[in-house]
Write an enzyme that holds these catalytic residues in place. Structure first.
Site, PDB file in Angstrom:
ATOM      1  CE  LYS A   1      -1.774   0.475  -3.278  1.00  0.00           C
ATOM      2  NZ  LYS A   1      -3.198   0.674  -3.593  1.00  0.00           N
TER       3      LYS A   1
ATOM      4  CB  THR B   1      -0.994  -0.037   1.179  1.00  0.00           C
ATOM      5  OG1 THR B   1      -1.917   1.047   1.055  1.00  0.00           O
ATOM      6  CG2 THR B   1      -0.292   0.022   2.514  1.00  0.00           C
TER       7      THR B   1
ATOM      8  CE1 TYR C   1      -9.943  -0.025   5.855  1.00  0.00           C
ATOM      9  CE2 TYR C   1      -9.255   0.386   3.594  1.00  0.00           C
ATOM     10  CZ  TYR C   1      -8.983  -0.079   4.873  1.00  0.00           C
ATOM     11  OH  TYR C   1      -7.742  -0.589   5.170  1.00  0.00           O
TER      12      TYR C   1
ATOM     13  CG  ASN D   1      -1.511  14.867  -7.453  1.00  0.00           C
ATOM     14  OD1 ASN D   1      -2.022  14.212  -6.555  1.00  0.00           O
ATOM     15  ND2 ASN D   1      -0.218  15.122  -7.496  1.00  0.00           N
ATOM     16  NE  ARG D   2      -1.310  17.869  -1.835  1.00  0.00           N
ATOM     17  CZ  ARG D   2      -0.751  17.620  -0.645  1.00  0.00           C
ATOM     18  NH1 ARG D   2      -0.742  18.541   0.290  1.00  0.00           N
ATOM     19  NH2 ARG D   2      -0.191  16.448  -0.409  1.00  0.00           N
TER      20      ARG D   2
END
Length: 496
Positions: A299, A295, A456, A384-385
Site C-alpha cells: 500500500k 493490499t 474478516y 507497533n512492535r
C-alpha cells in the site's frame, strides 16, 4: 479457437466416489479427468467401464510421481493399465475415453495407434513441478509431434513475472490447440483466464478433494463458474483484480464480481499475488488490467510508481486502489471511506470526540485508520512492535505512540475506549487466543471497550473472542471491506 473448457480432476479412491462427484458438479464442468493413480488397486482394474458411468467426456490419466502424481508401480504396469482403459472400444464414442494423457517421454506405438483408431485424442504433456519453462513456444513445437495431438505444459512459477511471460507469449499459439497452466498459488490467473492463454481447457478439483492436489493450486469449478463467471469471459472482458503478498485470504473477488454481475458488466476481478509491486504492475500492464486493489504489503510502496494519487491517498501515505489513467496509473485510498462508515455504525456515534483510541499496528491499513480517527476528533496512540514505524504514523496526526507489548500496558489501558486492530494477526486462525494470533494477548479487557478488528476471516478472530467473553462490544472488518469495496467499484465501473 473454441472457448476454453472446464475440466474436473477426479482423485477419489473409487470409481463410485468419482461418479458421485461428477453428478454434484455436472452443471459447472465440460469434461473430467480420471486420475487412475489415485484409485485403489482393485478399482484400477475397472477403469474401462468408467466412460459409460458418466455423461461427460473423460480424460484417462495415470500420472507418475515425478510428474506430480501418485503412480509408483513402474512403466510396464502403467502401460498395461493404459491398454486396459483403451481396449475394447465401442462404436459409440461416448462409451470410450475421449482423451488420454501421455507424457512427452511415454511413447508406446500400439497404444498411440489404438487411441487414434478409435477417436481418443492424445494429450501430450510436459510437467515441471519445480520451475517455469524458459522457451515455452519451442516446447509446444517439440511436443506437437502429430497435428491431432494436444500438447500440454504445466509448470511451477517462482514469481508473478513467470506468469506474466506466458500471457505475453500466448498470442503466438492462438491459432492452435494446446493446454497451458501455471501451478501453485501464483498460477491462479492462468486458470481463470485460460481463454486469454488460448488454452484448450482449464483444470479444477472438487472442494472436498482439494487436498489431494494441494501443490497444483486448483480452484473448484463452482467458484470458477459462479464467482469468476468463467464461461462469460471473452476477448472483450475487462480485467480487474487484487494484488498483495501472501494474499492467502481475500473476499474481494466475490464482492467485486458480484457487483459486476449485478450491473451486467462484462468484467472479471481476479487475485494475482506478488512479492513485489513492480511485478504486479508489469502483470497489470501485460494483461491490460483496468484497475486493481492493493493490499499488504504494497500500500505504501506503490505510491512512488504512480503518476497521480488522490488527496486522501496523499494525506494518508497509503494507496489501496489503482486505476488506469491513460497510459499510466492513478492511486486512491478507499480504506478510509470504508473504515469511517463501518466504525460509526459499530459505535452508534456521529463522531469520536472525547474518545481515546488504541491503533494496533502501523502498516498501510493503520495509516488510513489513523487519518480517519483524526478526522473524527478522537485522540489516539499507535502501538507497533517497531517503535519507529509507530512514530511515523502517529506524529503525522499528533498522536502518541508506543511499542506493542506488555511494557506498554499502562498506555494501552489509557487508550482503550476503542481498540482498532489493524495487523494480519489472527487472520485464518481458529485457535484460542495466544501470543501468535492475538496482538494484544497481554491486555486484560474490562468489558467496556469497543474492539474493532479489520480482519474478516474468521468471522470472530481470537482477540475478538477474548474481548467478547469479557463483555466488550466487538466487530470484524467485513463492513469496512464492503464499504471500501463499493467505493472501489464506483471507480472500476467507469472503465468497463
Amino acid at each position: 479457437m473454441a472457448k476454453s473448457l472446464v475440466c474436473l480432476c477426479l482423485t477419489g479412491k473409487t470409481l463410485a466416489e468419482d461418479v458421485e462427484i461428477v453428478k454434484n458438479y455436472r452443471e459447472f464442468i465440460d469434461l473430467v479427468e480420471l486420475r487412475v493413480d489415485f484409485l485403489e488397486q482393485d478399482e484400477r482394474l475397472k477403469i474401462r467401464e468408467f466412460p459409460e458411468m458418466i455423461d461427460v467426456p473423460a480424460i484417462l490419466t495415470i500420472r507418475r510421481k515425478i510428474d506430480g502424481g501418485q503412480y509408483i508401480e513402474g512403466e510396464a504396469n502403467r502401460t498395461m493399465l493404459f491398454a486396459m482403459g483403451l481396449s475394447f472400444a465401442k462404436e459409440d464414442p461416448k462409451k470410450n475415453f475421449a482423451y488420454v494423457d501421455f507424457e512427452e517421454d511415454f511413447h508406446i506405438p500400439s497404444l498411440e495407434d489404438a487411441a487414434q483408431a478409435f477417436g481418443t485424442r492424445i494429450i501430450r504433456s510436459y510437467h515441471n513441478m519445480t520451475s517455469p519453462v524458459e522457451n515455452i513456444v519451442e516446447k509446444f513445437r517439440d511436443l506437437r509431434e502429430d497435428s491431432s495431438e494436444i500438447p500440454k505444459i504445466a509448470f511451477m512459477p517462482h514469481r508473478l513475472s513467470d506468469v506474466t511471460k506466458v500471457f505475453k507469449e500466448a498470442e503466438k499459439w492462438k491459432d492452435t490447440e494446446q493446454i497451458v497452466c501455471a501451478m501453485g498459488p501464483l498460477g491462479l490467473p492462468t486458470r481463470i483466464l485460460s481463454e486469454r492463454l488460448n488454452s484448450y481447457l482449464t483444470y479444477t478439483s472438487p472442494s472436498e478433494l482439494m487436498g489431494n492436489l494441494l501443490a497444483i493450486g486448483h480452484t473448484d469449478p463452482i467458484t470458477l463458474g459462479k464467482t469468476y463467471r468463467f464461461h462469460s469471459i471473452d476477448e472483450k472482458t475487462k480485467i480487474f483484480g487484487i494484488t498483495g503478498y501472501p494474499l492467502k485470504i481475500t473476499s474481494s473477488p466475490e464482492l467485486q464480481n458480484g457487483m459486476f454481475e449485478k450491473e451486467k458488466l462484462n468484467a472479471v476481478y481476479i487475485p494475482f499475488k506478488s512479492e513485489t509491486i513492480d511485478d504486479a504492475l508489469d502483470f497489470a500492464k501485460a494483461l491490460d488490467i483496468k484497475g486493481f486493489s492493493v493490499t499488504i504489503p504494497h500500500k505504501e510502496a506503490v505510491i512512488p510508481l504512480l503518476r497521480k494519487i488522490d488527496k486522501k491517498a496523499e494525506a494518508i501515505g497509503a494507496c489501496n486502489t489503482v486505476v488506469r489513467d491513460g497510459d499510466d496509473w492513478k492511486g486512491y485510498n478507499t480504506d478510509a471511506i470504508g473504515f469511517e462508515k463501518a466504525l460509526l455504525e459499530f459505535t452508534g456515534t456521529k463522531d469520536l470526540k472525547g474518545k481515546k483510541v488504541a491503533i494496533i499496528g502501523a502498516g498501510g491499513a493503520s495509516r488510513a485508520i489513523a487519518y480517519t480517527i483524526k478526522e473524527l476528533g478522537a485522540k489516539a496512540c499507535v502501538f507497533n512492535r517497531t517503535l519507529a514505524k509507530a512514530r511515523l504514523v502517529a506524529e503525522k496526526y499528533g498522536f502518541e505512540y508506543a511499542t506493542l507489548g506488555p511494557e506498554s500496558l499502562s498506555r494501552l489501558n489509557k487508550y482503550s475506549d476503542i481498540i482498532v486492530q489493524t495487523t494480519s494477526k489472527g487472520m485464518g486462525s481458529t485457535e484460542p487466543s495466544n501470543q501468535e494470533n492475538d496482538p494484544i494477548w497481554f491486555y486484560d479487557f474490562n468489558g467496556k471497550e469497543y474492539v474493532y478488528d479489520i480482519v474478516y476471516s474468521p468471522e470472530v478472530t481470537p482477540v475478538m473472542a477474548r474481548a467478547d467473553a469479557s463483555g466488550c462490544k466487538v466487530c470484524n472488518g467485513a463492513g469496512m471491506l464492503l464499504y471500501q469495496g463499493i467505493a472501489q467499484f464506483e471507480l472500476y465501473k467507469k472503465l468497463v
